[in-house]
Design a protein around this motif. Sequence first.
Motif, PDB file in Angstrom:
ATOM      1  N   ARG A   1       0.853  -1.200   0.000  1.00  0.00           N
ATOM      2  CA  ARG A   1       0.000   0.000   0.000  1.00  0.00           C
ATOM      3  C   ARG A   1       0.880   1.238   0.000  1.00  0.00           C
ATOM      4  O   ARG A   1       1.909   1.272   0.679  1.00  0.00           O
ATOM      5  CB  ARG A   1      -0.897   0.020   1.224  1.00  0.00           C
ATOM      6  CG  ARG A   1      -1.977  -1.038   1.141  1.00  0.00           C
ATOM      7  CD  ARG A   1      -3.043  -0.791   2.167  1.00  0.00           C
ATOM      8  NE  ARG A   1      -3.942  -1.925   2.238  1.00  0.00           N
ATOM      9  CZ  ARG A   1      -5.077  -2.016   1.556  1.00  0.00           C
ATOM     10  NH1 ARG A   1      -5.453  -1.047   0.756  1.00  0.00           N
ATOM     11  NH2 ARG A   1      -5.851  -3.079   1.693  1.00  0.00           N
TER      12      ARG A   1
ATOM     13  N   TYR B   1      -2.802 -10.842  -3.463  1.00  0.00           N
ATOM     14  CA  TYR B   1      -3.129 -10.172  -2.193  1.00  0.00           C
ATOM     15  C   TYR B   1      -4.048 -11.030  -1.318  1.00  0.00           C
ATOM     16  O   TYR B   1      -3.672 -11.439  -0.219  1.00  0.00           O
ATOM     17  CB  TYR B   1      -3.761  -8.799  -2.492  1.00  0.00           C
ATOM     18  CG  TYR B   1      -4.238  -8.079  -1.250  1.00  0.00           C
ATOM     19  CD1 TYR B   1      -3.335  -7.481  -0.374  1.00  0.00           C
ATOM     20  CD2 TYR B   1      -5.599  -8.011  -0.930  1.00  0.00           C
ATOM     21  CE1 TYR B   1      -3.764  -6.838   0.778  1.00  0.00           C
ATOM     22  CE2 TYR B   1      -6.045  -7.363   0.217  1.00  0.00           C
ATOM     23  CZ  TYR B   1      -5.124  -6.780   1.064  1.00  0.00           C
ATOM     24  OH  TYR B   1      -5.554  -6.154   2.215  1.00  0.00           O
TER      25      TYR B   1
ATOM     26  N   ASN C   1      -2.375 -13.147   1.920  1.00  0.00           N
ATOM     27  CA  ASN C   1      -3.239 -13.114   3.109  1.00  0.00           C
ATOM     28  C   ASN C   1      -3.875 -14.444   3.497  1.00  0.00           C
ATOM     29  O   ASN C   1      -4.420 -14.563   4.598  1.00  0.00           O
ATOM     30  CB  ASN C   1      -4.300 -12.024   2.934  1.00  0.00           C
ATOM     31  CG  ASN C   1      -3.667 -10.648   3.088  1.00  0.00           C
ATOM     32  OD1 ASN C   1      -2.719 -10.484   3.871  1.00  0.00           O
ATOM     33  ND2 ASN C   1      -4.138  -9.682   2.325  1.00  0.00           N
TER      34      ASN C   1
ATOM     35  N   TRP D   1       0.303 -14.853   5.568  1.00  0.00           N
ATOM     36  CA  TRP D   1      -0.176 -14.206   6.813  1.00  0.00           C
ATOM     37  C   TRP D   1      -0.435 -15.243   7.910  1.00  0.00           C
ATOM     38  O   TRP D   1       0.135 -15.133   9.006  1.00  0.00           O
ATOM     39  CB  TRP D   1      -1.404 -13.335   6.535  1.00  0.00           C
ATOM     40  CG  TRP D   1      -1.928 -12.646   7.758  1.00  0.00           C
ATOM     41  CD1 TRP D   1      -2.882 -13.118   8.621  1.00  0.00           C
ATOM     42  CD2 TRP D   1      -1.505 -11.383   8.287  1.00  0.00           C
ATOM     43  NE1 TRP D   1      -3.082 -12.226   9.644  1.00  0.00           N
ATOM     44  CE2 TRP D   1      -2.250 -11.154   9.469  1.00  0.00           C
ATOM     45  CE3 TRP D   1      -0.563 -10.427   7.890  1.00  0.00           C
ATOM     46  CZ2 TRP D   1      -2.086  -9.994  10.249  1.00  0.00           C
ATOM     47  CZ3 TRP D   1      -0.408  -9.281   8.666  1.00  0.00           C
ATOM     48  CH2 TRP D   1      -1.165  -9.082   9.830  1.00  0.00           C
TER      49      TRP D   1
ATOM     50  N   ASP E   1       7.536  -5.629   3.907  1.00  0.00           N
ATOM     51  CA  ASP E   1       6.514  -6.604   4.278  1.00  0.00           C
ATOM     52  C   ASP E   1       6.349  -7.837   3.372  1.00  0.00           C
ATOM     53  O   ASP E   1       6.871  -7.908   2.273  1.00  0.00           O
ATOM     54  CB  ASP E   1       5.177  -5.895   4.480  1.00  0.00           C
ATOM     55  CG  ASP E   1       4.586  -6.246   5.850  1.00  0.00           C
ATOM     56  OD1 ASP E   1       5.152  -7.124   6.524  1.00  0.00           O
ATOM     57  OD2 ASP E   1       3.568  -5.662   6.237  1.00  0.00           O
ATOM     58  N   TYR E   2       5.547  -8.756   3.933  1.00  0.00           N
ATOM     59  CA  TYR E   2       5.429 -10.117   3.394  1.00  0.00           C
ATOM     60  C   TYR E   2       4.871 -10.190   1.982  1.00  0.00           C
ATOM     61  O   TYR E   2       5.057 -11.192   1.306  1.00  0.00           O
ATOM     62  CB  TYR E   2       4.566 -10.965   4.358  1.00  0.00           C
ATOM     63  CG  TYR E   2       3.166 -10.422   4.541  1.00  0.00           C
ATOM     64  CD1 TYR E   2       2.929  -9.327   5.365  1.00  0.00           C
ATOM     65  CD2 TYR E   2       2.081 -10.987   3.878  1.00  0.00           C
ATOM     66  CE1 TYR E   2       1.652  -8.805   5.523  1.00  0.00           C
ATOM     67  CE2 TYR E   2       0.796 -10.473   4.039  1.00  0.00           C
ATOM     68  CZ  TYR E   2       0.598  -9.384   4.863  1.00  0.00           C
ATOM     69  OH  TYR E   2      -0.662  -8.874   5.017  1.00  0.00           O
ATOM     70  N   HIS E   3       4.173  -9.142   1.547  1.00  0.00           N
ATOM     71  CA  HIS E   3       3.617  -9.179   0.187  1.00  0.00           C
ATOM     72  C   HIS E   3       4.730  -9.216  -0.861  1.00  0.00           C
ATOM     73  O   HIS E   3       4.521  -9.717  -1.957  1.00  0.00           O
ATOM     74  CB  HIS E   3       2.784  -7.927  -0.099  1.00  0.00           C
ATOM     75  CG  HIS E   3       1.838  -7.535   0.998  1.00  0.00           C
ATOM     76  ND1 HIS E   3       2.226  -6.760   2.066  1.00  0.00           N
ATOM     77  CD2 HIS E   3       0.538  -7.821   1.170  1.00  0.00           C
ATOM     78  CE1 HIS E   3       1.191  -6.567   2.865  1.00  0.00           C
ATOM     79  NE2 HIS E   3       0.148  -7.207   2.353  1.00  0.00           N
TER      80      HIS E   3
ATOM     81  N   HIS F   1       7.194  -6.516   8.702  1.00  0.00           N
ATOM     82  CA  HIS F   1       6.365  -5.923   9.758  1.00  0.00           C
ATOM     83  C   HIS F   1       5.663  -6.986  10.603  1.00  0.00           C
ATOM     84  O   HIS F   1       5.210  -6.699  11.696  1.00  0.00           O
ATOM     85  CB  HIS F   1       5.327  -4.985   9.134  1.00  0.00           C
ATOM     86  CG  HIS F   1       5.944  -3.750   8.539  1.00  0.00           C
ATOM     87  ND1 HIS F   1       5.935  -2.533   9.171  1.00  0.00           N
ATOM     88  CD2 HIS F   1       6.630  -3.551   7.382  1.00  0.00           C
ATOM     89  CE1 HIS F   1       6.575  -1.636   8.425  1.00  0.00           C
ATOM     90  NE2 HIS F   1       6.997  -2.235   7.337  1.00  0.00           N
ATOM     91  N   THR F   2       5.542  -8.189  10.074  1.00  0.00           N
ATOM     92  CA  THR F   2       4.876  -9.277  10.815  1.00  0.00           C
ATOM     93  C   THR F   2       5.932 -10.090  11.571  1.00  0.00           C
ATOM     94  O   THR F   2       7.125  -9.888  11.372  1.00  0.00           O
ATOM     95  CB  THR F   2       4.174 -10.236   9.831  1.00  0.00           C
ATOM     96  OG1 THR F   2       5.187 -10.907   9.068  1.00  0.00           O
ATOM     97  CG2 THR F   2       3.240  -9.499   8.883  1.00  0.00           C
TER      98      THR F   2
ATOM     99  N   ARG G   1      -7.375  -4.080  14.024  1.00  0.00           N
ATOM    100  CA  ARG G   1      -7.984  -4.463  12.761  1.00  0.00           C
ATOM    101  C   ARG G   1      -8.718  -5.769  13.007  1.00  0.00           C
ATOM    102  O   ARG G   1      -8.253  -6.594  13.803  1.00  0.00           O
ATOM    103  CB  ARG G   1      -6.859  -4.728  11.734  1.00  0.00           C
ATOM    104  CG  ARG G   1      -6.937  -3.909  10.503  1.00  0.00           C
ATOM    105  CD  ARG G   1      -5.744  -4.085   9.598  1.00  0.00           C
ATOM    106  NE  ARG G   1      -4.741  -5.007  10.008  1.00  0.00           N
ATOM    107  CZ  ARG G   1      -4.736  -6.303   9.727  1.00  0.00           C
ATOM    108  NH1 ARG G   1      -5.711  -6.837   9.023  1.00  0.00           N
ATOM    109  NH2 ARG G   1      -3.753  -7.067  10.133  1.00  0.00           N
TER     110      ARG G   1
ATOM    111  N   ARG H   1      -9.732  -6.986   4.908  1.00  0.00           N
ATOM    112  CA  ARG H   1      -9.584  -8.176   4.050  1.00  0.00           C
ATOM    113  C   ARG H   1     -10.901  -8.959   3.960  1.00  0.00           C
ATOM    114  O   ARG H   1     -10.914 -10.198   4.108  1.00  0.00           O
ATOM    115  CB  ARG H   1      -8.457  -9.065   4.597  1.00  0.00           C
ATOM    116  CG  ARG H   1      -7.161  -8.298   4.723  1.00  0.00           C
ATOM    117  CD  ARG H   1      -6.061  -9.066   5.368  1.00  0.00           C
ATOM    118  NE  ARG H   1      -4.951  -8.153   5.687  1.00  0.00           N
ATOM    119  CZ  ARG H   1      -3.920  -8.442   6.436  1.00  0.00           C
ATOM    120  NH1 ARG H   1      -3.792  -9.646   6.948  1.00  0.00           N
ATOM    121  NH2 ARG H   1      -2.978  -7.564   6.677  1.00  0.00           N
TER     122      ARG H   1
HETATM  123  O1  F6P Z   1       0.906  -5.907   9.954  1.00  0.00           O
HETATM  124  C1  F6P Z   1       1.218  -6.020   8.616  1.00  0.00           C
HETATM  125  C2  F6P Z   1       0.440  -5.032   7.765  1.00  0.00           C
HETATM  126  O2  F6P Z   1       0.901  -5.065   6.447  1.00  0.00           O
HETATM  127  C3  F6P Z   1       0.550  -3.640   8.323  1.00  0.00           C
HETATM  128  O3  F6P Z   1       1.729  -2.992   7.913  1.00  0.00           O
HETATM  129  C4  F6P Z   1      -0.716  -3.005   7.911  1.00  0.00           C
HETATM  130  O4  F6P Z   1      -1.161  -2.056   8.817  1.00  0.00           O
HETATM  131  C5  F6P Z   1      -1.701  -4.143   7.876  1.00  0.00           C
HETATM  132  O5  F6P Z   1      -0.951  -5.315   7.727  1.00  0.00           O
HETATM  133  C6  F6P Z   1      -2.752  -3.791   6.831  1.00  0.00           C
HETATM  134  O6  F6P Z   1      -3.188  -4.793   6.074  1.00  0.00           O
HETATM  135  P1  F6P Z   1      -3.947  -4.567   4.689  1.00  0.00           P
HETATM  136  O7  F6P Z   1      -3.045  -3.763   3.809  1.00  0.00           O
HETATM  137  O8  F6P Z   1      -4.164  -5.955   4.199  1.00  0.00           O
HETATM  138  O9  F6P Z   1      -5.207  -3.846   5.010  1.00  0.00           O
END
Ligand code: F6P
Length: 462
Positions: A10, A77, A82, A86, A131-133, A155-156, A264, A302
């Motif tokens: 993002r 994604y 995810n 994830w 990040d993992y993506h 970040h995870t 979230r 998601r």
């Molecule tokens: O915790 C990992 C993360 O990518 C954060 O950096 C982000 O706030 C969150 O997940 C958001 O997820 P998504 O982009 O899927 O809404």
Amino acid sequence: MKRLVVVSNRVAVPDGTTRAGGLAVALQEALQQNGGIWFGWSGKISAQTPSAPQILEEGPVTFATLDLSRRDHAEYYNGYANRTLWPIFHYRLGLADFNRENYTGYLRVNTLFAHQLFPLLREDDDIWVHDYHLIPMGEELRRLGVRQRMGFFLHTPFPAMEILLALPGHDRIARSLCAYDVVGFQTENDLRAFHDYITLEARGEVLSNGMVQAFGRTLKAEVFPIGIDVDIIVDAAENSDEIEDVQALKRRLRDCRLIIGVDRLDYSKGLAERFKAFGNLLEHYPQWRGKVSLMQIAPPSRSDVPEYLRIRRNLEALAGHINGRFAQVGWTPLHYLNSSFERNVLAGFYRNSQACLITPLRDGMNLVAKEYVASQNPDDPGVLVLSRFAGAARELHAALLVNPYDEAGVAEAINAALSMHHDERRERWSDMMRAVRNSSLDRWRESFLSALRQAPYSVEEG
Ligand code: F6P
């Protein structure tokens, strides 16, 4: 000055549609200082993947974003990122779905991103992927001939080796990480798990200076705990009294105490376990009935992923059950809100809560924990009840640390938080506030970038 190129799934494009969170602000600041590019997904889905990124120039920063095709969005994604990485990175093997189409889609989008970014790069850019993506993107860039310094921050959590081994293609993920010059993790735990994989599975080496040698490359792997912009949150909390939502909350609370949770809507956050622990508190500590409410804010995320739909239904049922069982005229035990609030409103909510429940089953860091601490009134601070499985627990030792799977134990901790003496609350809070200041967002960014800038230009070995 050398430019910085930030890559993340993002992108906080300043077009009014994306709300700039703390991380976005920190990255924007680095980009403003050095000039550079922020590259990633536009957040939009189009009929076909476009042939070039959309470019928006804002002063020294170029925002370059790509729409995703419906298929790429579903496979990369919703699918592999995810529904596979994830859950596995959050230790939830039972929730992980692995299929070759999603895996191929994930690699395809990473390759596409690399190809689209490549022509925008200059020879002396520093590249920072998040990040993992986007784990394989660095390796794809290397394949295209990129020799610039490249860093990656996860970040995870990074899962323990035995968990990661259950992921088909785990070696590709590990090899891709090694294409970067610096790989950053949130906690020592994550770094240890990575080292275990490197030494025990990849037959690589961790040298005495902390450098990692594996898959024919030498890289630095280090812990960079992410933080918050402390002064902005302190300021927002101090000035939150005028905010309408904060005033409405205070009016409604009157003599009732408030416990807050903000997450979230994600199964990794342990929300069902948290609701049950709150029910357990009301059951076994009846003195709190009518005197304390839990306000859980959980904006949905998601929503196309089936596991997220399930957790949403489950939480609605649990909230209904707890309120049906305990509510009294004029008192609702559990307020469950599927909406999101601006950061300054949340800061006001935090300041008016006597306790905060952050009980993820697994979390990379959890910045809400740090924001709660920063929002408190130093003379009358609230108490943080924090899962030992949140990255933040590694720094916030003075929180009441709990095992989120232990319903009765969490209820006991909530009772202790609500009954805690003023002196102990202040002592714990000062300790936590010191830790929050010590690992600010600026420090995180600067320490990562300085590690990246010290890395030698990448040279393929042997
Ligand atoms: O915790 C990992 C993360 O990518 C954060 O950096 C982000 O706030 C969150 O997940 C958001 O997820 P998504 O982009 O899927 O809404």
